[in-house]
Design a protein around this motif. Structure first.
Motif, mmCIF file in Angstrom:
data_model
loop_
_atom_site.group_PDB
_atom_site.id
_atom_site.type_symbol
_atom_site.label_atom_id
_atom_site.label_comp_id
_atom_site.label_asym_id
_atom_site.label_seq_id
_atom_site.Cartn_x
_atom_site.Cartn_y
_atom_site.Cartn_z
ATOM 1 N N VAL A 148 31.126 69.559 31.068
ATOM 2 C CA VAL A 148 29.978 68.836 31.607
ATOM 3 C C VAL A 148 30.242 67.342 31.477
ATOM 4 O O VAL A 148 30.628 66.857 30.413
ATOM 5 C CB VAL A 148 28.678 69.217 30.871
ATOM 6 N N ILE A 149 30.051 66.614 32.590
ATOM 7 C CA ILE A 149 30.186 65.156 32.614
ATOM 8 C C ILE A 149 28.809 64.545 32.811
ATOM 9 O O ILE A 149 28.066 64.923 33.711
ATOM 10 C CB ILE A 149 31.119 64.690 33.742
ATOM 11 N N ASN A 150 28.483 63.583 31.956
ATOM 12 C CA ASN A 150 27.251 62.800 32.115
ATOM 13 C C ASN A 150 27.502 61.400 31.582
ATOM 14 O O ASN A 150 28.665 60.999 31.390
ATOM 15 C CB ASN A 150 26.066 63.482 31.418
ATOM 16 N N THR A 151 26.439 60.667 31.325
ATOM 17 C CA THR A 151 26.599 59.279 30.860
ATOM 18 C C THR A 151 27.298 59.192 29.513
ATOM 19 O O THR A 151 27.810 58.133 29.152
ATOM 20 C CB THR A 151 25.229 58.599 30.772
ATOM 21 N N SER A 152 27.340 60.298 28.778
ATOM 22 C CA SER A 152 28.003 60.302 27.465
ATOM 23 C C SER A 152 29.489 60.617 27.563
ATOM 24 O O SER A 152 30.188 60.611 26.551
ATOM 25 C CB SER A 152 27.325 61.317 26.540
ATOM 26 N N GLY A 153 29.971 60.914 28.768
ATOM 27 C CA GLY A 153 31.376 61.252 28.941
ATOM 28 C C GLY A 153 31.536 62.702 29.350
ATOM 29 O O GLY A 153 30.667 63.279 30.004
ATOM 30 N N ALA A 154 32.653 63.314 28.948
ATOM 31 C CA ALA A 154 32.961 64.700 29.297
ATOM 32 C C ALA A 154 33.034 65.535 28.031
ATOM 33 O O ALA A 154 33.702 65.160 27.059
ATOM 34 C CB ALA A 154 34.273 64.779 30.062
ATOM 35 N N GLN A 155 32.331 66.675 28.029
ATOM 36 C CA GLN A 155 32.339 67.571 26.874
ATOM 37 C C GLN A 155 32.669 68.991 27.314
ATOM 38 O O GLN A 155 32.200 69.454 28.364
ATOM 39 C CB GLN A 155 30.974 67.587 26.164
#
Length: 524
Positions: free
Chosen positions: A334-341
């Motif tokens: 999952v990619i969001n404003t926090s990066g990729a996890q």
């Protein structure tokens, strides 16, 4: 000591069956698990019969559009009756049901400019240039023709223009716009509109004093979209993004036919697909992912995410609303404003994930969950649902196998193509399907014999009958099959077992199940 299960959860394949939480499942198939109960999905509902297999489906108003190829379809940011398509040959625009090439051809031959009569005043003269563009019935303007010959001119002189070309077939071009240069006091030369007329190959006379300059030429830096442009996605502020190889393209805002090369950003790896969240584009590649953010194509900034999580399926990329999910060789990312996890790290092992063959994923979203059909390395095709909303992610399965998926954001409905049908997933008006839920293995300290079973069950609206079966499994052997609901059922005696499981098959809502040594224990 009773075994009582409430707050039912899904599968966590990474954890061995004996070590699962008491509410987790070994098997959760065709089941929702949204409110803590075992509630079946509804029977798939036919939305449209097809004449051939579809790899892309799109709901345009009340009409289903289908393609036998994998394409990207995006509604226009400027008109309700237009769709833009990439991925099946050259990019296209569909307007009022008619399909055209997206690229607007530009005149390739320069105009010839000459003074009609008279001689320029040497003290008041200046050099002027001319060009022209073609304009479609959709108000799309082409790149300009090459500049005309430089002409020495002074006020009061008429200029004759010749060499206009007629546009080729394939695009509904009905107008041309003629531009003339003007040089400012600071020495900057720009082109300005002086006349719009119907398409014609006849000459034009720029009569002195009759064609004042209007707006500046907007399409000077326009470029036609590359013929192999792919992965089209919409963005805020009238932008669209797409890619070719390692290059990320942006269209001119509110001008989807124009893809200026000056906006191109180049990744280190070949791009697989794109997703948009907020004002950012998630760029999934065959190597590390990127986030490209900005509010205009000339201000986009690129950040490479330092995680080795390549994307293995463009069709597995899903917009979850708050983030973008995609399949990597390691698991779901999952990619969001926090990066990729790697959000599936605690849910499924790499080997288990690889056996699903993530390169085969065809995915979408439903109720905030990641829904994907897949063709495993061995076994029949199926559908996997990953819930990421809770503290502990879980998986459920379904027997559907989609060749294409479409999520209708306006109604929050998921449709999928299977065989020669488009079906709606879990349609509100459909009857409940049969679901299966199997508990963990409850490994007890000693060998025991449970004497009774209780299931709290409610019939679901739309079901003509209530169907329920609970299978009691002891040390790997089925010892009882129970159809009784909402009252204590007696279990067979004469044996002892240490490992106990309960499997439920039902079209009803199950809120609790329990095994006990006595009815009194169940009522406690």
């Amino acid at each position: 000591m009773a075994i009582s299960i409430t707050g039912f959860g899904g599968e966590i394949p990474r954890v061995e069956a004996r070590l699962l939480a008491n509410s987790a499942a070994q098997v959760a198939r065709t089941v929702k698990l949204e409110d803590g109960s075992i509630t079946p999905l509804r029977v798939p509902t036919l939305a449209k019969a097809l004449s051939s297999t579809a790899l892309t489906i799109f709901l345009d108003g009340d009409d289903w559009l289908t393609w036998s190829a994998v394409v990207s379809v995006v509604p226009a940011p400027i008109a309700e009756d237009r769709l833009y398509v990439t991925g099946n040959g050259a990019p296209k625009v569909i307007a009022a049901g008619v399909t055209y090439p997206l690229a607007v051809p530009a005149p390739s031959r320069a105009l010839v400019a000459s003074i009609q009569t008279g001689t320029p005043d040497p003290e008041l003269s200046s050099t002027i240039l001319y060009t022209y563009t073609w304009v479609t019935t959709l108000d799309e303007e082409s790149e300009p023709a090459p500049l005309s010959n430089a002409l020495l001119w002074s006020e009061g002189l008429n200029v004759v223009l010749s060499g206009f070309a007629l546009p080729p077939a394939g695009r509904p071009i009905d107008r041309m716009r003629i531009y003339r240069s003007q040089t400012s006091a600071l020495g900057e030369t720009l082109l300005y509109l002086i006349k719009e007329r119907a398409v014609s190959a006849s000459g034009f006379t720029d009569l002195a004093g009759e064609n004042d300059i209007q707006e500046q030429l907007p399409s000077l830096d326009y470029n036609a979209p590359p013929a192999n442009l792919s992965g089209l996605v919409p963005m805020p502020n009238g932008m669209m993004a797409a890619f070719v190889g390692k290059k990320l393209y942006f269209c001119e805002p509110y001008r989807p036919h124009a893809w200026p090369e000056k906006y191109i950003l180049t990744m280190d790896y070949e791009i697989v697909g794109l997703g948009v969240f907020g004002s950012a584009v998630a760029v999934m590649t065959r190597g590390q992912p990127y986030i490209v953010a900005g509010t205009a194509p000339d201000t986009m900034s690129m950040e490479k995410l330092e995680v080795n999580l390549p994307c293995v399926s463009a069709r597995g990329i899903v917009d979850l609303g708050y983030s973008i999910a995609y399949p990597s060789p390691e698991g779901l990312v999952v990619i969001n404003t926090s990066g990729a996890q790697l959000v599936s790290r605690n849910l499924i092992t790499r080997d288990q994930w690889q056996r699903l063959k993530p390169a085969s994923f065809v995915a979408s979203v439903h109720s905030g969950r990641y829904v994907t059909s897949y063709t495993p390395i061995s076994g029949p095709p199926a559908t996997l649902v990953i819930d990421l909303s809770g503290e502990q992610p879980f998986i459920t399965h379904a027997d559907a196998h989609a060749t294409a998926m479409y999520y209708d954001i306006e109604t929050s409905r998921l449709f999928y193509a299977e065989g020669l049908e488009i079906l709606e997933w879990d349609a509100l008006t459909a009857a409940p399907d049969m679901c299966t839920w199997r508990s963990k293995i409850f490994a007890l300290a000693g060998h025991v014999n449970f004497s009774c079973f209780l299931a709290d069950v409610e019939q679901i609206a739309g079901a003509t009958t209530l169907s329920f079966t609970a299978r009691i499994i002891a040390d790997g052997r089925q010892v009882a099959s129970v159809q009784t609901v909402n009252q204590v059922a007696r279990l067979p005696s004469g044996f002892l077992a240490r490992n106990w499981e309960i499997e439920v098959e039902s079209n009803a809502k199950v809120t609790a199940i329990a095994l006990a040594f006595s009815p009194t224990e169940l009522s406690a």
